[in-house]
Design an enzyme around this catalytic site. Sequence first.
Site: not given
Ligand SMILES: *Cc1c(COP(=O)(O)O)cnc(C)c1O
Length: 812
Positions: A482, A708
């Site tokens: 993701k 700045y």
């Molecule tokens: C993002 C996510 C993960 C992975 O989590 P990490 O801490 O990056 O390993 C697993 N399950 C769900 C539902 C997530 O949203």
Amino acid sequence: MNFLINTIVKEIGAQSFGVFDDFIVENISIDSRSMQNNSSTLFFALRGQNHDAHNYIAQLIENGVSFFVVDHIPDAAKGKANFLVVENTTLALQKTAKYYRALFCFPTIGITGSNGKTIVKEWLNFLLSPDYSVVRSPRSYNSQVGVPLSVFGINENHDLGIFEAGISSKGEMSKLEAIIQPTIGVFTHIGTAHDDGFDTLEEKIVEKMQLFKNCEVVVLQKNEVIEKYIHQPTFTWSFDDNSGAVFVEVLAQKNNSTSLLIHYNSNSFSITIPFQDTIAVENAMSCICTLLYLAIDENTIADRIQNLYEVEIRLQAKKGINDCMLIDDTYSSDYQSLKMALDFLEQQKFYQKKTIILSDIFQGGLPIEKLYQKVALAIQNNKIDRIIVIGETISKYLKDVSNLISFASTAEFLNRFNTESFQNETILIKGARSFNFDEIVVLLEEKKHETVLEINLDAISNNLNFYKSKIKPGTKIMVMVKAFGYGNGGYEIAKLLEHNKVDYLGVAFADEGIELRKAGIKLPIMVLNPENGSFNAMIAYDLEPEIYSITGLQAFLKLAQKKNIASYPIHLKLDTGMHRLGFESEALDELISLLKNNNFVQIKSVFSHLSASDDVAFATFTELQFERFRTYSEKIITALDIQPIRHILNTSGIFNYSEMQFEMVRLGIGLYGVGNSEIENKNLQNVSTLKSVISQIRIVNEGESIGYGRKHRVEKPIKVATIPIGYADGIRRAWGNEKGYVMIHNQKANILGNVCMDMMMVDITNIDCNPSDEVIVFGKNPSVIDMAKQLETIPYEILTSVSQRVKRVFYR
Ligand SMILES: *Cc1c(COP(=O)(O)O)cnc(C)c1O
């Protein structure tokens, strides 16, 4: 290459199963992905720590390979091909190489040292090619597997070999020596690199010297400690000791070049090296001495040395214009490296359409017709859609190849070719240096600022394997890609994961999944947060929704009914304590009644998410989540009489609670090199490095201010560099005002004043550097973990904040 397979059966101590009589091996392969695997290939199924090529044998048989060296015959392949069974396939590969190498007799240069091996090898090749027909190791092929593959490049027309050897532990060098069989040794440099496998420096030197045990001479920089361990004649050089063969005086160093006066054989001559740094000068000296030993005359050496060039060792995939992907291989052109580049193209192709831009091939050792016949065949085997050749020779010999466009020169191509004709394709740009294909790369590369996020694909595989080692072999893995692969690039990483045979990918939104499908990813994909409006598209693209509410389920069922779909895979999310998405215990009865006797969907998995898996202080709460997960999922499973995959562990969950892996785990941040504990991080490799360059350097005097708001006041004259990266690229403003720093030539440069939108200024008062020099914003140091700590956030946020205008560059 070619040899009768029968000649090696004894050599490698194999038991044979099948018919081997007259089979002539014309190609050795260890890469299941190569499209050059064919009926004349002998495939060695190697077994790495976490990779086992035996898994790909069935596929290879389908692709036409019928001869294998294996440590066992996989059941599915029994009787379907011919097998040589050995105890250790890597050893068998090495023995085959040793046998093959011994068929040839010519001077061979063996190069080792802690660094500089590849550069010295490439330079020696460049310097000696006018006099010899050279065969050399491709790229940095210097390992226990790389060296054997290198010597298979030899053919009967070569009259000089140049091979590099690198080792990481005791006992390895003798094996490489037996394969390379060098007659001239070159020792580049002893340093502290790759020390892990050795207890002492002495032990490391003794091991490295094994390469030289049958050499007639060893070329090296004078060094009493090392020379003690060399029992062969030496050819030494030195800056300060005139008792060796060559004594060197530095005459001048300026404008990126170094003039040397070389004293040799009571003769003196001067030479100019087009580099200024010490390491490059030392590497050039290794080359000069080798040439002197080979009795190349001084004027010729001086002539050729001034044309030395920077060696780009890695093949890089870069973003190109019009959504193209470029593979930049513009520094060499010989048949063997072409074959490797074609394999890389196949592995990296993000678009089905493959184009190659190729120059004349320079390679001794083969009659020209034969050489181009082989080139044409390699291109044909790789199913290249469009072939652009540049150069009179290649145009002439490849003219009958279909889909060919030819140009006499690079200039003609640049003048005539319409860049708009490149769209959505993967383009391999491969040419000899003299063709200046870098100009083509500039033309086709996406116009960008000079900040890039470099992603090390090997590190990703390493990290995946680390987490695999924490779970049982049968447990499935879903990898979360993701948010554009946590900022690293979605489909490039998905592609790699597909090869690494993970079971599932997870994305946040339907759009992310659609992108992956469009790029050709075939793995099952779960969408964590499907909006009801995207269900239609999800079905069209074969994406599997996470269902977390009754209304969501009803909407999906309605659509499935309308579309007359059966058994569509869905994933049920249970809320066990995170309180973000998911069915609570009160909703389970309704959920079950909706799903009972419903054939539109199939419950592929049931899962939940932990809220504090990274913090063992919350172990009691986490246990409660497990407890709830077990109760809720049990209820669904019993009521519906189904056997879904159950999963609850994320990265830290895998690390801290691996006993709760159920049938699948969901790996996220760990894949990208960031764990939540120190022990975990020790086992992970850094994946992403955010790099930029120095745009401008100035001295700022006391009383002045920087940036700045005049936030940084200058108290004594300082040297300041401007870096073209700012908060719009994802660098937090809070990282400015000396809270944060960047690394330039391995030294810290503090950020002065406020970070601007597209730039920031850093203190380089004590750093010797120039405009265009490389700047590391994060990577190994500072790591995103350090940064996150200082900024009171988490690495996830830093990684995913690197903006999309920063170009991603992938390498292995
Ligand atoms: C993002 C996510 C993960 C992975 O989590 P990490 O801490 O990056 O390993 C697993 N399950 C769900 C539902 C997530 O949203």
